[in-house]
Write a protein that holds these residues in place. Structure first.
Motif, PDB file in Angstrom:
ATOM      1  N   ILE A  35      69.104   1.237  75.670  1.00  0.00           N
ATOM      2  CA  ILE A  35      67.929   2.110  75.660  1.00  0.00           C
ATOM      3  C   ILE A  35      66.714   1.358  75.111  1.00  0.00           C
ATOM      4  CG2 ILE A  35      66.932   4.188  74.631  1.00  0.00           C
ATOM      5  CD1 ILE A  35      69.781   5.407  74.775  1.00  0.00           C
ATOM      6  N   LEU A  36      66.895   0.610  74.027  1.00  0.00           N
ATOM      7  CA  LEU A  36      65.770  -0.148  73.459  1.00  0.00           C
ATOM      8  C   LEU A  36      65.250  -1.196  74.439  1.00  0.00           C
ATOM      9  CD1 LEU A  36      66.850  -0.642  69.739  1.00  0.00           C
ATOM     10  CD2 LEU A  36      65.071   0.863  70.641  1.00  0.00           C
ATOM     11  N   ALA A  37      66.145  -1.816  75.208  1.00  0.00           N
ATOM     12  CA  ALA A  37      65.705  -2.788  76.219  1.00  0.00           C
ATOM     13  C   ALA A  37      64.846  -2.094  77.262  1.00  0.00           C
ATOM     14  CB  ALA A  37      66.912  -3.458  76.862  1.00  0.00           C
ATOM     15  N   ASP A  38      65.308  -0.944  77.745  1.00  0.00           N
ATOM     16  CA  ASP A  38      64.535  -0.208  78.749  1.00  0.00           C
ATOM     17  C   ASP A  38      63.208   0.292  78.180  1.00  0.00           C
ATOM     18  OD1 ASP A  38      66.477  -0.677  80.633  1.00  0.00           O
ATOM     19  OD2 ASP A  38      67.384   1.315  80.492  1.00  0.00           O
ATOM     20  N   LEU A  39      63.228   0.743  76.934  1.00  0.00           N
ATOM     21  CA  LEU A  39      61.986   1.204  76.309  1.00  0.00           C
ATOM     22  C   LEU A  39      60.993   0.056  76.129  1.00  0.00           C
ATOM     23  CD1 LEU A  39      63.337   3.688  73.614  1.00  0.00           C
ATOM     24  CD2 LEU A  39      62.074   4.270  75.695  1.00  0.00           C
ATOM     25  N   SER A  40      61.498  -1.125  75.841  1.00  0.00           N
ATOM     26  CA  SER A  40      60.615  -2.291  75.694  1.00  0.00           C
ATOM     27  C   SER A  40      59.951  -2.644  77.023  1.00  0.00           C
ATOM     28  CB  SER A  40      61.403  -3.490  75.180  1.00  0.00           C
ATOM     29  OG  SER A  40      61.872  -3.241  73.895  1.00  0.00           O
ATOM     30  N   ILE A  41      60.733  -2.598  78.079  1.00  0.00           N
ATOM     31  CA  ILE A  41      60.178  -2.873  79.410  1.00  0.00           C
ATOM     32  C   ILE A  41      59.153  -1.806  79.770  1.00  0.00           C
ATOM     33  CG2 ILE A  41      60.745  -2.988  81.864  1.00  0.00           C
ATOM     34  CD1 ILE A  41      63.467  -4.245  80.941  1.00  0.00           C
ATOM     35  N   SER A  52      49.293   4.278  83.228  1.00  0.00           N
ATOM     36  CA  SER A  52      50.666   4.774  83.299  1.00  0.00           C
ATOM     37  C   SER A  52      50.941   5.695  82.114  1.00  0.00           C
ATOM     38  CB  SER A  52      51.663   3.622  83.323  1.00  0.00           C
ATOM     39  OG  SER A  52      51.580   2.887  82.132  1.00  0.00           O
ATOM     40  N   ASN A  53      51.942   6.550  82.287  1.00  0.00           N
ATOM     41  CA  ASN A  53      52.273   7.545  81.276  1.00  0.00           C
ATOM     42  C   ASN A  53      53.502   7.075  80.498  1.00  0.00           C
ATOM     43  OD1 ASN A  53      52.994   9.793  79.794  1.00  0.00           O
ATOM     44  ND2 ASN A  53      52.498  11.227  81.432  1.00  0.00           N
ATOM     45  N   LEU A  54      53.285   6.585  79.285  1.00  0.00           N
ATOM     46  CA  LEU A  54      54.358   6.067  78.439  1.00  0.00           C
ATOM     47  C   LEU A  54      55.373   7.157  78.101  1.00  0.00           C
ATOM     48  CD1 LEU A  54      55.439   3.635  76.828  1.00  0.00           C
ATOM     49  CD2 LEU A  54      54.004   4.368  74.945  1.00  0.00           C
ATOM     50  N   GLU A  55      54.890   8.345  77.829  1.00  0.00           N
ATOM     51  CA  GLU A  55      55.775   9.444  77.452  1.00  0.00           C
ATOM     52  C   GLU A  55      56.700   9.836  78.608  1.00  0.00           C
ATOM     53  OE1 GLU A  55      55.476  14.061  75.960  1.00  0.00           O
ATOM     54  OE2 GLU A  55      53.803  12.715  75.571  1.00  0.00           O
ATOM     55  N   ALA A  56      56.172   9.886  79.804  1.00  0.00           N
ATOM     56  CA  ALA A  56      57.003  10.227  80.964  1.00  0.00           C
ATOM     57  C   ALA A  56      58.062   9.151  81.194  1.00  0.00           C
ATOM     58  CB  ALA A  56      56.133  10.388  82.208  1.00  0.00           C
ATOM     59  N   GLY A  57      57.680   7.898  81.007  1.00  0.00           N
ATOM     60  CA  GLY A  57      58.644   6.809  81.147  1.00  0.00           C
ATOM     61  C   GLY A  57      59.746   6.892  80.108  1.00  0.00           C
ATOM     62  N   LEU A  62      65.490   8.160  78.726  1.00  0.00           N
ATOM     63  CA  LEU A  62      66.498   8.939  78.004  1.00  0.00           C
ATOM     64  C   LEU A  62      67.331   9.789  78.962  1.00  0.00           C
ATOM     65  CD1 LEU A  62      64.514   9.987  74.805  1.00  0.00           C
ATOM     66  CD2 LEU A  62      66.238   8.191  75.034  1.00  0.00           C
ATOM     67  N   GLN A  63      66.698  10.384  79.980  1.00  0.00           N
ATOM     68  CA  GLN A  63      67.448  11.153  80.970  1.00  0.00           C
ATOM     69  C   GLN A  63      68.378  10.253  81.770  1.00  0.00           C
ATOM     70  OE1 GLN A  63      64.430  13.096  83.278  1.00  0.00           O
ATOM     71  NE2 GLN A  63      64.145  14.749  81.807  1.00  0.00           N
ATOM     72  N   ASN A  64      67.913   9.061  82.106  1.00  0.00           N
ATOM     73  CA  ASN A  64      68.715   8.121  82.869  1.00  0.00           C
ATOM     74  C   ASN A  64      69.973   7.699  82.097  1.00  0.00           C
ATOM     75  OD1 ASN A  64      69.182   6.506  85.154  1.00  0.00           O
ATOM     76  ND2 ASN A  64      68.311   4.730  84.133  1.00  0.00           N
ATOM     77  N   HIS A  65      69.853   7.601  80.783  1.00  0.00           N
ATOM     78  CA  HIS A  65      70.990   7.238  79.941  1.00  0.00           C
ATOM     79  C   HIS A  65      71.778   8.472  79.484  1.00  0.00           C
ATOM     80  CE1 HIS A  65      70.328   2.909  79.473  1.00  0.00           C
ATOM     81  NE2 HIS A  65      69.038   3.194  79.548  1.00  0.00           N
ATOM     82  N   LYS A  66      71.336   9.655  79.932  1.00  0.00           N
ATOM     83  CA  LYS A  66      71.973  10.926  79.573  1.00  0.00           C
ATOM     84  C   LYS A  66      72.029  11.121  78.049  1.00  0.00           C
ATOM     85  CE  LYS A  66      74.741  11.084  83.761  1.00  0.00           C
ATOM     86  NZ  LYS A  66      74.461   9.848  84.424  1.00  0.00           N
TER      87      LYS A  66
END
Length: 121
Positions: A35-41, A52-57, A62-66
Motif C-alpha cells: 500500500i505504501l508503494a502504491d501511495l508513493s507512486i 489530479s485528485n490525490l484523495e481519490a487516488g 485502499l479499495q484496490n487492496h480491499k
C-alpha cells in the motif's frame, strides 16, 4: 506513605507495558509495504499533474487492496509506535524499484546522500 507512592509507581510502570494495543484488523507488514508503494507512486503522480485528485487516488488504492481507511490508519499508527516502519518502508522501496528499475540509481543516490545504505546491499 513511601510504600503507597512506591506501590503506585510500580503499578503504573507495569500496567503501561505497551503504548498502543494491537489493532483488531492489523494489516501485515507485506500489505503495508504494498500500500505504501502504491501511495508513493500516487503521490508522485499528484506532484507531476497538479490537477489530479490525490484523495481519490488514495481511496482507489485502499479499495484496490480491499482495506478500510481506519484499518490502514490504525495499522500505520501501530507500526510507527512499535518502531517497525523502517523495514516496511524499505520493502515498499523494493516494490517500487521492481515496478520501475530505472529508479534504483536515483533512490540509492538519495539514500547515500542521507547516510543510509543502498537498497540490496
Amino acid at each position: 506513605m513511601k510504600k503507597i507512592v512506591l506501590a503506585f509507581f510500580l503499578v503504573c510502570l507495569f500496567s503501561c507495558g505497551d503504548y498502543i494495543d494491537r489493532p483488531k484488523n492489523l494489516l501485515t507488514k507485506e500489505q503495508m509495504a504494498e500500500i505504501l508503494a502504491d501511495l508513493s507512486i500516487n503521490n508522485q503522480v499528484a506532484y507531476m499533474y497538479t490537477n489530479s485528485n490525490l484523495e481519490a487516488g488514495t481511496r482507489f488504492i485502499l479499495q484496490n487492496h480491499k482495506v478500510k481507511k481506519d484499518d490502514f490508519i490504525e495499522s500505520f499508527r501501530y507500526y510507527v509506535v512499535k518502531n517497525k516502519m523502517n523495514g516496511i518502508v524499505d520493502e515498499a522501496q523494493k516494490i517500487i524499484l521492481k515496478k520501475d528499475p530505472k529508479a534504483e540509481k536515483y533512490v540509492n543516490d538519495r539514500r547515500l546522500k542521507n547516510n543510509i545504505p543502498p537498497i540490496g546491499k
